[in-house]
Design an enzyme around this catalytic site. Sequence first.
Site, PDB file in Angstrom:
ATOM      1  N   GLU A   1      12.035  20.601 -15.448  1.00 29.27           N
ATOM      2  CA  GLU A   1      13.208  19.869 -15.733  1.00 29.27           C
ATOM      3  C   GLU A   1      13.490  19.007 -14.919  1.00 29.27           C
ATOM      4  OE1 GLU A   1      13.364  23.387 -16.368  1.00 29.27           O
ATOM      5  OE2 GLU A   1      13.596  23.461 -18.637  1.00 29.27           O
TER       6      GLU A   1
ATOM      7  N   HIS B   1      22.997  30.994 -21.489  1.00 31.60           N
ATOM      8  CA  HIS B   1      22.295  30.394 -22.600  1.00 31.60           C
ATOM      9  C   HIS B   1      23.315  29.600 -23.363  1.00 31.60           C
ATOM     10  CE1 HIS B   1      18.428  31.654 -21.403  1.00 31.60           C
ATOM     11  NE2 HIS B   1      17.785  31.043 -22.494  1.00 31.60           N
TER      12      HIS B   1
END
Lengths: 333, 326
Positions: B60, B129
Site C-alpha cells: 500500500e 478490519h
Amino acid sequence: MASTKNEVSSLTKEKLVEMLEKMLVIRHFEEASIKAYQQKKIAGFLHTYIGQEAVGVGTLAHKLPQDSVVTTYRCHGLYLALGGNPKAGMAELFGRITGCARGKGGSMHFFSKEHNFLGGHGIVGGQFGVGIGAAFKSNYDEDNAVSMIFFGDGATVQGTLHESMNLAALWDLPAIFICEDNQYGMGTACTRAIANTDIASKAEAYGIKGYTLNGMDLHEVHDRMGEIIKEVRATRRPVLIHMKTYRYFGHSVSDAGLYRTKDEVDSWKAKDPIQVISRGLIESKGLSEDEFKNLQKKIKSQVQEAVDFADESPEPPIEELTQHVYMDEAGNP
Amino acid sequence: MAVMEMKEAINQALKEEMIRDEKVFILGEEVAEYNGAYKVTKGLLDHFGPKRVIDTPISETGFTGLAVGAAMMGLRPVVEFMSFNFSFVAFDQIISNAAKMYYMSGGLFNIPMVMRGPNGAGPRVSSQHSHNVESLYAHFPGLRVMSPSNPADAKGMLKSAIRCNDPVIFLENELAYSLKGEVPDGDNLVPIGKGDIKREGTDVTIIAWSRMMSLAKAAAEELAKEGIHAELLDPRTLKPLDMPLIAASVKKTNRVVVVEEGHYFCGLGSQVAESIYRDLFDYLDAPIQRIAQGENPMPYAANLEAATLPSVEKIVMAAKQAAYRA
Ligand SMILES: Cc1ncc(C[n+]2csc(CCOP(=O)(O)OP(=O)(O)O)c2C)c(N)n1
C-alpha cells in the site's frame, strides 16, 4: 542456498506419531470449522491452514517455552501446533467467552500467552515488528529465546518485512523469518506480485542467511528447522526461510478459487504431508492400520468435543465490550 | 432510469470516467483479474486492458506513493484500497504527500487522485478490519472526503471525485454494496460539497451518511408511527460540509441527531455538532444528540458487535430525546 533433503530422518516413531497427531488435529479442526461456518456458527473471515500443516508442526516441534511465535490471520494451525487447546480455539471461532481471546478476536486473532503466541494478525505485514520486538526482548533479558515470525508470500512485498529484516540483522536479533509460500496472495499468483520470487535470496541483501525448504515434507521441515533454530539460538543472527507449500482451499471460505486449476491443486494434494507421514509410519515404522485408524478416531472425537464445547459456551457478557480497552483504570471511559 | 446495486453504480462511474478521460487509471489489490475483492471493478480489465486496470502487490505504501507521483505528472489515478483499514499502511503517503503537495509546492503540483474502497465494519471481522476513517482523513486540510448512501449518489459523486483536481477520499461500505436503487442515465454529477434531504420532516433533523442513512430511514419510519416527523439529511460530502443545507433544515426542525458508524470521541459527528452550535445556536431547542460506535475496538462476538454499533433503536431513542418525547 538450496536445501538438501535429509534422506535419513532422525525421527523416531514416537516423534513422528506425535507430529502426525498434531497435523491431524489441525486438519480435522479446520474441516470442522468450515462446516460450522457453513452452518453460520462462525462468521467473518475464515482462513484455513489445510495443506500447510507440515510447516507449522515441523517447525514448532523445536520451540522452547521461552521462544515466541507470531503469524498472520491464517493462525489456527500454529495455535494448535503449539498445543493450544482446540476447545478454546473453536470457542473463539464461535465468538464465545470461553474462546482463547474471549470471543473478541475471532478467526484472525488467536493468542496464547502460555505459548508466547503473539497472535494472529489481520494486516498483511503487521506482525513483523511484533516478531522482532520479541527477539529484542530475548537479547535484553538474555533468555536465549528465538522469535519465529510466520508470514505469507504476499507479505514479502510489504515494507515492514524489509525494515524488520534490516533491524534484526543490524542489531543481531534472533528472529526467524518464515515465509509460508503457498503460491498465492488471495487470487494473485506470487509471480504477478513479487519481482524476485526466490524469497530466500532476499536474505543476502541484509547480510543474513536464507534457506529454501520443501514445506510439504515434514521430515525436511523438522530436521532442517532443528538445525537452523539451533544456529540462531547460538549466533543471534536472524535468518530467512522460504517454505514452499500450498493451501488446498480458497484464500478464505468465501473464495471460489477460480484462479487455480484443479490439476494444480491435485498435484499438491498428491504430496499431502499427512498421507505421506501416515503411509511411511505404516510401511516402515511399524504403525498398524488399526493404530492409525484409532488415532484418527480419537482426534475426530476430540475435535467434535471442541465443537460441542463451543456450541454450549455462552456468548461474552455485555460488560466484556468495554473490558480490555485499557489495562489501568484511569484509561477506561 | 435503471435500478442497480451500489457496486454496479460505482462500476459505471469508473467505466464512464475512464472512457471520458484516458488519463484515468485504476490500481489496487485484486482489481483486475479477480474483478475486485467485492467485484466493484468487474469487467474493467476486459474493457480497458492491463495498462489502465492494474493489479498491485500488497504494497500500500508503494502503490499509493506511486499514484501521488503519477498525479503530480498529470495522470488521474483511482486507488482502490481493498478496505480502508489497509489505507493505514499508506497513511504517510496520503497525509504527508497527497494532502500537502499542492499547498507546499505553492500551487505548482496538484494531486487529482481518488482513493476509494469500503469503509466501516464488515460483518464480524473484528478489531483490525472494522475502522471508520472519515474523521481521520477529514482532519487534514487538503483532502476532501465523500461517502454515498445510495447507488445514484455513488455514481454521481464518484464522477465528480474523479474530475476533482484535489485528492478525494471516497468511502464506500461493504454492507451497502448490494443496496439497490434507481440511477439516472447519463452524466449526472453530484457536486462535491452538496448534501441532500432524503426525507422531509418538521420535528427533528437526523444527519447521517453512508450505511447509517439506511438505519436512519428505518428509524424515521418508526418515529412517524409515533407522530414524530424526522427530516433525513445526508451531507454526502463530509468535507467540506454543506452548511447551508444543514442550516435550512435546523431552522425548520430546531432539533438534531447526528448518526455515524465510527467511534464517539473525535468522531465526525462532533464536528457536525460543533458547526451547528457555532452557526445555529439560536435555532436549537434541544441539545444535539449523537449516535456513534462505542469507545472500544470492534469485538468479534455477535452480541458485542451488535451492542457497540449504532442501531435503529438507538436512533429512535435519540430522536425522541431531541424532541423531548423520550
Ligand atoms: C495491509 C493489508 N492489505 C491487504 C489485506 C487484504 N488481504 C488479506 S490476506 C491477503 C493476501 C495475503 O497473501 P499471503 O501473504 O500470501 O498470505 P496467505 O493468505 O497466502 O497465507 C490480502 C491482500 C490485508 N489484510 N492487509
